[in-house]
Scaffold this motif. Sequence first.
Motif, PDB file in Angstrom:
ATOM      1  N   VAL A 214       5.756  98.111  51.256  1.00 30.89           N
ATOM      2  CA  VAL A 214       4.377  97.637  51.185  1.00 30.89           C
ATOM      3  C   VAL A 214       4.134  97.007  49.819  1.00 30.89           C
ATOM      4  CG1 VAL A 214       1.937  98.308  51.211  1.00 30.89           C
ATOM      5  CG2 VAL A 214       3.524  99.319  52.853  1.00 30.89           C
ATOM      6  N   ALA A 215       3.600  95.799  49.827  1.00 28.83           N
ATOM      7  CA  ALA A 215       3.262  95.087  48.592  1.00 28.83           C
ATOM      8  C   ALA A 215       1.755  95.065  48.408  1.00 28.83           C
ATOM      9  CB  ALA A 215       3.809  93.669  48.629  1.00 28.83           C
ATOM     10  N   VAL A 216       1.325  95.054  47.161  1.00 34.40           N
ATOM     11  CA  VAL A 216      -0.093  95.001  46.817  1.00 34.40           C
ATOM     12  C   VAL A 216      -0.402  93.626  46.235  1.00 34.40           C
ATOM     13  CG1 VAL A 216      -1.899  95.960  45.333  1.00 34.40           C
ATOM     14  CG2 VAL A 216      -0.220  97.479  46.393  1.00 34.40           C
ATOM     15  N   ARG A 217      -1.528  93.064  46.649  1.00 31.56           N
ATOM     16  CA  ARG A 217      -1.917  91.752  46.157  1.00 31.56           C
ATOM     17  C   ARG A 217      -3.410  91.713  45.814  1.00 31.56           C
ATOM     18  NH1 ARG A 217       2.680  91.466  45.619  1.00 31.56           N
ATOM     19  NH2 ARG A 217       4.196  90.037  46.557  1.00 31.56           N
ATOM     20  N   ASP A 218      -3.741  90.923  44.810  1.00 26.76           N
ATOM     21  CA  ASP A 218      -5.104  90.500  44.476  1.00 26.76           C
ATOM     22  C   ASP A 218      -6.100  91.636  44.261  1.00 26.76           C
ATOM     23  OD1 ASP A 218      -4.153  87.878  44.814  1.00 26.76           O
ATOM     24  OD2 ASP A 218      -4.650  87.912  46.951  1.00 26.76           O
ATOM     25  N   PRO A 219      -5.788  92.628  43.437  1.00 30.56           N
ATOM     26  CA  PRO A 219      -6.796  93.663  43.154  1.00 30.56           C
ATOM     27  C   PRO A 219      -8.001  93.067  42.427  1.00 30.56           C
ATOM     28  CG  PRO A 219      -4.929  93.867  41.655  1.00 30.56           C
ATOM     29  CD  PRO A 219      -4.538  92.846  42.679  1.00 30.56           C
ATOM     30  N   TYR A 220      -9.164  93.617  42.711  1.00 30.44           N
ATOM     31  CA  TYR A 220     -10.420  93.069  42.194  1.00 30.44           C
ATOM     32  C   TYR A 220     -11.457  94.171  42.188  1.00 30.44           C
ATOM     33  CZ  TYR A 220     -14.998  90.687  43.027  1.00 30.44           C
ATOM     34  OH  TYR A 220     -16.301  90.290  43.012  1.00 30.44           O
ATOM     35  N   ALA A 241      -3.036  94.904  51.035  1.00 29.58           N
ATOM     36  CA  ALA A 241      -1.743  95.558  51.234  1.00 29.58           C
ATOM     37  C   ALA A 241      -0.985  94.793  52.306  1.00 29.58           C
ATOM     38  CB  ALA A 241      -1.939  97.006  51.636  1.00 29.58           C
ATOM     39  N   ILE A 242       0.286  94.497  52.046  1.00 28.76           N
ATOM     40  CA  ILE A 242       1.107  93.717  52.980  1.00 28.76           C
ATOM     41  C   ILE A 242       2.306  94.555  53.408  1.00 28.76           C
ATOM     42  CG2 ILE A 242       2.371  91.576  53.350  1.00 28.76           C
ATOM     43  CD1 ILE A 242       0.965  90.389  50.933  1.00 28.76           C
ATOM     44  N   ASN A 243       2.478  94.648  54.711  1.00 29.34           N
ATOM     45  CA  ASN A 243       3.663  95.305  55.261  1.00 29.34           C
ATOM     46  C   ASN A 243       4.799  94.292  55.281  1.00 29.34           C
ATOM     47  OD1 ASN A 243       5.639  96.600  56.722  1.00 29.34           O
ATOM     48  ND2 ASN A 243       4.352  97.053  58.511  1.00 29.34           N
ATOM     49  N   ALA A 244       5.826  94.540  54.487  1.00 22.20           N
ATOM     50  CA  ALA A 244       6.949  93.607  54.383  1.00 22.20           C
ATOM     51  C   ALA A 244       7.956  93.765  55.500  1.00 22.20           C
ATOM     52  CB  ALA A 244       7.663  93.821  53.043  1.00 22.20           C
ATOM     53  N   THR A 245       7.722  94.701  56.395  1.00 28.10           N
ATOM     54  CA  THR A 245       8.743  95.039  57.383  1.00 28.10           C
ATOM     55  C   THR A 245       8.347  94.571  58.780  1.00 28.10           C
ATOM     56  OG1 THR A 245       7.946  97.189  58.208  1.00 28.10           O
ATOM     57  CG2 THR A 245       8.994  97.146  56.028  1.00 28.10           C
ATOM     58  N   ALA A 246       9.303  94.723  59.697  1.00 25.25           N
ATOM     59  CA  ALA A 246       9.093  94.333  61.096  1.00 25.25           C
ATOM     60  C   ALA A 246       8.704  95.532  61.955  1.00 25.25           C
ATOM     61  CB  ALA A 246      10.359  93.679  61.644  1.00 25.25           C
ATOM     62  N   ALA A 247       8.220  96.587  61.330  1.00 26.28           N
ATOM     63  CA  ALA A 247       7.792  97.782  62.058  1.00 26.28           C
ATOM     64  C   ALA A 247       6.557  98.342  61.372  1.00 26.28           C
ATOM     65  CB  ALA A 247       8.913  98.821  62.086  1.00 26.28           C
ATOM     66  N   PRO A 248       5.741  99.146  62.066  1.00 26.77           N
ATOM     67  CA  PRO A 248       4.577  99.750  61.416  1.00 26.77           C
ATOM     68  C   PRO A 248       4.980 100.620  60.229  1.00 26.77           C
ATOM     69  CG  PRO A 248       4.443  99.972  63.798  1.00 26.77           C
ATOM     70  CD  PRO A 248       5.825  99.498  63.496  1.00 26.77           C
ATOM     71  N   GLU A 277       1.701  92.969  58.753  1.00 26.16           N
ATOM     72  CA  GLU A 277       0.247  92.873  58.581  1.00 26.16           C
ATOM     73  C   GLU A 277      -0.153  92.801  57.109  1.00 26.16           C
ATOM     74  OE1 GLU A 277      -3.893  95.354  59.556  1.00 26.16           O
ATOM     75  OE2 GLU A 277      -1.950  96.213  60.086  1.00 26.16           O
ATOM     76  N   ARG A 278      -1.149  91.968  56.848  1.00 24.14           N
ATOM     77  CA  ARG A 278      -1.820  91.938  55.547  1.00 24.14           C
ATOM     78  C   ARG A 278      -3.259  92.386  55.772  1.00 24.14           C
ATOM     79  NH1 ARG A 278      -1.490  87.547  50.722  1.00 24.14           N
ATOM     80  NH2 ARG A 278      -3.212  88.329  49.441  1.00 24.14           N
ATOM     81  N   ARG A 279      -3.671  93.432  55.045  1.00 21.65           N
ATOM     82  CA  ARG A 279      -5.001  93.987  55.258  1.00 21.65           C
ATOM     83  C   ARG A 279      -5.690  94.220  53.921  1.00 21.65           C
ATOM     84  NH1 ARG A 279      -5.652  99.687  58.287  1.00 21.65           N
ATOM     85  NH2 ARG A 279      -4.234  98.584  59.721  1.00 21.65           N
ATOM     86  N   GLU A 280      -6.975  93.874  53.882  1.00 23.90           N
ATOM     87  CA  GLU A 280      -7.768  94.170  52.694  1.00 23.90           C
ATOM     88  C   GLU A 280      -8.254  95.614  52.758  1.00 23.90           C
ATOM     89  OE1 GLU A 280     -11.072  91.680  50.497  1.00 23.90           O
ATOM     90  OE2 GLU A 280     -11.990  92.858  52.112  1.00 23.90           O
ATOM     91  N   LEU A 281      -8.026  96.338  51.675  1.00 19.65           N
ATOM     92  CA  LEU A 281      -8.508  97.711  51.557  1.00 19.65           C
ATOM     93  C   LEU A 281      -9.693  97.737  50.609  1.00 19.65           C
ATOM     94  CD1 LEU A 281      -5.117  99.632  51.240  1.00 19.65           C
ATOM     95  CD2 LEU A 281      -6.355  98.958  53.307  1.00 19.65           C
ATOM     96  N   VAL A 282     -10.667  98.583  50.926  1.00 20.43           N
ATOM     97  CA  VAL A 282     -11.904  98.633  50.161  1.00 20.43           C
ATOM     98  C   VAL A 282     -12.169 100.065  49.713  1.00 20.43           C
ATOM     99  CG1 VAL A 282     -14.373  98.147  50.162  1.00 20.43           C
ATOM    100  CG2 VAL A 282     -12.822  96.715  51.520  1.00 20.43           C
TER     101      VAL A 282
END
Length: 881
Positions: A214-220, A241-248, A277-282
Amino acid sequence: MMYRRALATLLLTVTSVLTIGALGPGGASAATVGSTELTSGWALRSATGLADTGATISQVGYPTAGWSPVTLPSTVLAGLVANNVYTNIYAGTNLQSVPDLTGQDWWYRGQFTAAAASPGQAYWLRLQGLSYRAQVWLNGTQLDANAVGTFVSHEYNVTGAIVPGALNAIAIRVTPPRHACADLSVCTVDWNPEAPDMNAGIWGRTLVDTTGPVAVRDPYVKTVLPLPATNAADLTVYADAINATAAPVTTTVTATISKPGQPTITASQTVTLAAGERRELVFDPAGYPQLHVVNPVLWWPYQFGSPELYQVTTAASVSGAASDSKTVNFGVRQFTDYRTTVQGTSFVGYKVNGQPILFRGGGYVWDLLQRWDTRTNKAHVDYVKGMGLNTIRLEGTLGNQELYDLADAAGIMIMPGFVCCSAWENDSGWTAEQTTVAQASLNTQMRALRAHASTFMWNYGSDQPPTAAHLTAYKNIAAGLHWQNPTVDNVATWSNANAGMKMDGPYKWEPPVLWWDLTRQGSAFGTTGEEGTEAPPPLESLSRFLTPAQTWPVGNAAWNYHAGRGGSVFDNTDVYTTALNQRYGTTTSAADYSKKSEVMNYENTRSFFEAWSARQHTQSFGSIWWMQNNAWPALHWNLYDYYFKPGGSFYGTKKATEPVHIAYDYFSRNAYVVNSTLTGRTGLTATATVYNVPDLTQKYTTSVAVSAPANASAPILTLPAITGLTSTYFVRLQLKDSSGTTVSNNLYWYSTTADALGNKKNWYSTSVKTYANLTGLNSLAANTGVTTGVSRSVAGGQETVTITLTNTSPTNIAFFVRPEVTAGNGGNEVVPVSYTDNYVSLFPGESTQVTATYATADLGGQPAYLRVRGYNVPTVSVPVP
């Protein structure tokens, strides 16, 4: 299996994502987390005549004999200049000898060693600036056939294409932007000649990141205060948060907010991401009460307080093992806007943490070849602060991330937006691709800017607003990014009555009275997105890009080539030169022209910023001087020159914007006291004295007791009509505190024949009917009685030189005296440099102390000398002990 997401997806996520192969979710415990910038080992060549494809060129070991070695970032022309293919291109008209470089594609090729393999390891290639479109290849695999958009970041999951622990090869084929600003790229309009490559190439950072699954992007961090109170703040943390894999993958993401001396705050959540998946976490105070902070330490702009910064670290873990982490600084502050109608027009004003703030700044531009480094970026921010300004406007010069960081730390506000007079503004005929690129560009740039404390607003357009459809799309992007700062549709009321900012010129020289006369176009009322005048640099700088024959007489082909874009109304300095000759006396040499132009530049910029400050928060709300600096050695529009030699414009601005200042209104003969801080001052005494020139006969004096309320300005006295004045005379304004210490000291020179404006005007100028007669300055007696004292201290690679100047003459003024620390006897001034004051004037018997600070390395191994000279003071050079 490989796939490339469509450009429409790029729009939604800012970065295009390509996944190669599959990576299972298990075994993340040994993943390496890090980021490496790929700067060295690159080569550049024209694609013309090269039959090999990216599949071949991106193989390890591909020969690059005959290519030009380059260090990234680098545009095409910057790379060729670094390899001496073209030399000394900023001198004279040499740039004209560089051929058009946009009619061909260009290959960049580099190799790097990837981190060793480990279970759960993911690899990412991130390209933060390609211009204008590119094909991207890695180890023979095409990652992108059309990475388009100068201001769009591109990111690829290259886990399946990388060779861990070994050499890897990247090849990028760049197609340049079209000339005449026809693409959504960098455009300098009429500021200077176009770059022959239109800034094609890899101008942004090239990064290889390693993460776990899992990669993290664009914290704000969005900060909201209970205004008008500032004793609490609600912090909301956003991160992707981005899932870099081909599975959950199930991941725990933790946000940690910290600042030395303050309690550390943490908040965590666990989510399951679908494959890819790329998902914004709040994290918000509703779900995490600890994000409601009591008595936060606030970020304040320069002169208002300290620019305090917090840090937020957003970290992802999988099965208890670190997967990725990103840390950024942020400030607890809130910018808001308001509207005030002045002379029938609605203007926008801004508040920071509930306090109205007059933004005062200049229009920044990067080097014509888009070259910069930390020293250069720091010098720009230091010079803005050194001039007493609080704002940098970015009209299309977006993406210099280090500049934003430095502005955060210095308390300098950033005013970003898209550029005028180009494809960016001619949006009614955009293609579908251009529409997508524009929106992706906004997404990329807003993501980069939103986390910065210094960013206080966004301009969707410059001279004209975008079309309704594009503006709606822009605003939807801003809302989706939780953009919390104010925005304007554009900055020119001539095209949009509700813009909130005017942009009615002038762009050529005008006398100081124009800024004060509220009946005139361009005068200091409302809010201006830009206006400015010519500003030829000092002779030492002129001599670095023009030959003696090109510096005098002025107005020759090489001189005009450095005035502005050829064929525009700015390709000469005739208006400026006429005013200089008329007001200060016909110039007789390059040295005489430079001496007088420095005085006129000082006089004009001082008056400009004084006029805007004098009516702050009632009739004036913000001003941008066009420009802050130049893209190359230029004669038009700057507050300091390309070489960082501070001149008359710099020091006139610095004087006008001192924290507590006494100013003269050329139109009404009023004197104002301006307090640009949040601390009021009482017990002050203002004195106005008028002298004949050259004999310094005192013709009038008066003193009044005054106070200077915080963040305000007020008129304090009016000079009466005075009889018996010489054609040229001095007005001296001084402000002292109860102990007699000088708070502000200003000397003005003016004439019984005042500058008078005509009725003819256009978008860039107002005619001048009568010029002030300032030639009396030329009859000042030569003053050889200025003595100097100088000492130096050295610490941490910085040198501080303390200079004491004393006018020992019993009768003569020492007018417009400039102390300079030079590299060697008779050498160039050490730059970048900071002086506490400069271009000082000393009456008989007076003394002043000036401190200069610079880096030892900038002496270039030469001994330090102090050079002192003035309008009527001969040049003296002494060693600095």
